[in-house]
Design a protein around this motif. Structure first.
Motif, short mmCIF file in Angstrom:
data_model
loop_
_atom_site.label_atom_id
_atom_site.label_comp_id
_atom_site.label_asym_id
_atom_site.label_seq_id
_atom_site.Cartn_x
_atom_site.Cartn_y
_atom_site.Cartn_z
N ARG A 190 41.18 38.72 31.19
CA ARG A 190 41.78 38.35 29.89
C ARG A 190 42.32 39.58 29.18
O ARG A 190 43.39 39.56 28.61
N ARG A 191 41.53 40.65 29.22
CA ARG A 191 41.96 41.88 28.54
C ARG A 191 43.23 42.42 29.19
O ARG A 191 44.15 42.86 28.52
N ILE B 98 36.31 38.61 31.63
CA ILE B 98 36.65 39.34 30.40
C ILE B 98 37.71 40.42 30.68
O ILE B 98 38.59 40.67 29.87
N SER C 283 45.49 40.68 30.83
CA SER C 283 46.63 39.80 30.50
C SER C 283 47.14 40.12 29.09
O SER C 283 48.34 40.11 28.84
N ARG C 284 46.23 40.43 28.19
CA ARG C 284 46.64 40.75 26.82
C ARG C 284 47.38 42.08 26.77
O ARG C 284 48.43 42.20 26.15
#
Lengths: 315, 71
Positions: free
Chosen positions: B12-13, B9, B15-16
Motif C-alpha cells: 500500500r505504501r 502495508i 502504491s501511494r
C-alpha cells in the motif's frame, strides 16, 4: 495508545496504511465523472475555443475541484457515513484514511484546483469553482444536510455548477445558456435523490439525516418527485431554443421528459405496500432513468455543438 | 519462494508513493506545456525588440530614427 496488528492495521486510532486508491476513492470518482461530462458539455457548447492544453487543464481542475469538495464532504460526514450501508465502506469510516488527512488533502486540492483553473483560463471560472466547493462543503454538508428536508433542493446547486464553470472557463462570463444548464441539473437533483431515498429508507433514518422520506413521509416524497419533475420540463425544453440547443436536443428533451414524467407519475400512483411487494422496482427504474436523462440531454448538447460547427442545428 | 512474504502495508505504501510520484511528474509536465502554450499561442507575448520584431497585433515594428540630444 497506538499498536500495530499483524494485519498492519493500527489499533487505537483504527487507521491502516492508506494506499493511492484510497485517496482516489476520497474524490468520489463516480460523481467526478458526471462533473467532467457536464462541464465538458458547457465548454464545448460555448461559442469560443481554447488552446488544447488550456482546455485539458481546465477540465482536469474542474474535476479535481469537485473531487476536493467530495473529500471535504467525506471528512465532515464521516460520522453519518459510518451509519449508512451505502457509505460505510468509504475510506474514512472504513479506517483507511484518518479524518485529518482527508481534511488536509481536500483543502490542498481545493486551493490548488482554483489557482490552476485561474492560471489556465480566467478568474470568473476560478471564482465560480471556489464558490462551488464552498457551497457543497459549507452550505450543503455543514449547514443544510442535517438541518432541513430541503437539503437536496438547495444543495443540488453545488452539483449544478460544473457546466456553468465550464462555460465561464471558455468565455470569461456567464450567459443565459450557462444559467439554463445550471437550472436543468438543479431541478433534476431533487427527484433523482428522492427516488433513491425511497428505496434506501433505512440508511437515512438510521443516520438521522432529515431526508423528505424521514420528515414528511413517503407519500409526500412521492408527490414531491412528481411536482419537481413537472417543474423541470420547461427548464429543459427552454435550452432547445437557445444557441446551444437545436432540433436534436429538442427531440431528446421531449422524449426523455415524457419518460421521466411517466416514471414520476407511476411513483405517485403507488403506495408502500405495492413498492415493497416488488422491492421498489419502479423507484429503482426511475432512479436509473434519471441518470440516463441527464446523460442523454447533455449528450444532445454535445451533438448540437458538433452540428453547429458544420453549420447545422439551431432552431 | 521468498523467505519473508512482503506485508500488505508495504504494498500500500509503495502504491501511494508511486501514485504521488506519477501525479507530481504529470503536474510538472502539464505546467510546462501550459506555459509553452500561453507564451506561444494564448497571449500576445511577441518580442518587440530586435530584427523582425512585431507588435502584439502582428504588424512589423518600423524602427524609429534616434533623436540626437540638442545639448
Amino acid at each position: 495508545m497506538t499498536d500495530i496488528r499483524s494485519s498492519g492495521e493500527m489499533v487505537g486510532q483504527g487507521i491502516a496504511e492508506p494506499g493511492f486508491s484510497d485517496f482516489v476513492q476520497l474524490l468520489k470518482p463516480r460523481v467526478m465523472s458526471l462533473v467532467v461530462f457536464t462541464a465538458l458539455a458547457g465548454m464545448i457548447a460555448a461559442p469560443v475555443h481554447l488552446p488544447p492544453v488550456a482546455f485539458f487543464t481546465a477540465i482536469l481542475f474542474i474535476a479535481l475541484g469537485a473531487g476536493a469538495s467530495g473529500a471535504l464532504n467525506m471528512w465532515w460526514d464521516a460520522d453519518i457515513d459510518a451509519l449508512m450501508k451505502r457509505t460505510a465502506r468509504r475510506p474514512i469510516p472504513a479506517g483507511m484514511i484518518a479524518p485529518g488527512e482527508a481534511l488536509g488533502f481536500g483543502m490542498a486540492l481545493s486551493v490548488g484546483s482554483v489557482i490552476m483553473l485561474w492560471l489556465a483560463t480566467n478568474w470568473v471560472a476560478a471564482a465560480l469553482l471556489a464558490f462551488t466547493i464552498f457551497f457543497y462543503v459549507v452550505v450543503y454538508s455543514m449547514g443544510l444536510k442535517r438541518l432541513t428536508p430541503q437539503n437536496i433542493v438547495i444543495g443540488g446547486a453545488a452539483g449544478a455548477f460544473p457546466p456553468m464553470v465550464g462555460w465561464a472557463a471558455m468565455t470569461g462570463s456567464v450567459s443565459l445558456e450557462a444559467f439554463l444548464m445550471f437550472a436543468l441539473i438543479f431541478m433534476w437533483t431533487p427527484p433523482h435523490f428522492w427516488a433513491l431515498a425511497l428505496f434506501m429508507k433505512e440508511d437515512y433514518s438510521n443516520a438521522g439525516v432529515p431526508m423528505l422520506t424521514v420528515t414528511h413521509g413517503r407519500k409526500s416524497t412521492r408527490r414531491h418527485i412528481l411536482v419537481y419533475t413537472v417543474l423541470m420540463v420547461p427548464v429543459s425544453l427552454a435550452l432547445a431554443f437557445t444557441p446551444v440547443g437545436g432540433p436534436v436536443y429538442l427531440t431528446a428533451a421531449v422524449v426523455m421528459n415524457a419518460g421521466f414524467v411517466w416514471g414520476a407519475w407511476r411513483i405517485v400512483m403507488r403506495d408502500e405496500g405495492m413498492a415493497e411487494a416488488d422491492r421498489y422496482k419502479v423507484e429503482k427504474k426511475v432512479f436509473s432513468f434519471s441518470l440516463l436523462y441527464l446523460f442523454v440531454l447533455f449528450g444532445a448538447i454535445l451533438v448540437e455543438a458538433g452540428l453547429h460547427s458544420f453549420g447545422y442545428g439551431a432552431l | 519462494m521468498a523467505l519473508r512474504a512482503e506485508h500488505e502495508i508495504y504494498r500500500r505504501r509503495f502504491s501511494r508513493n508511486l501514485g504521488v510520484g506519477v501525479v507530481l511528474g504529470a503536474f510538472v509536465l502539464l505546467s510546462f506545456l501550459l506555459t509553452v502554450e500561453k507564451v506561444t499561442h494564448g497571449d500576445p507575448m511577441h518580442a518587440i525588440q530586435g530584427k523582425g520584431a512585431v507588435n502584439p497585433d502582428g504588424t512589423p515594428i518600423v524602427p524609429q530614427p534616434l533623436v540626437k540630444d540638442s545639448n
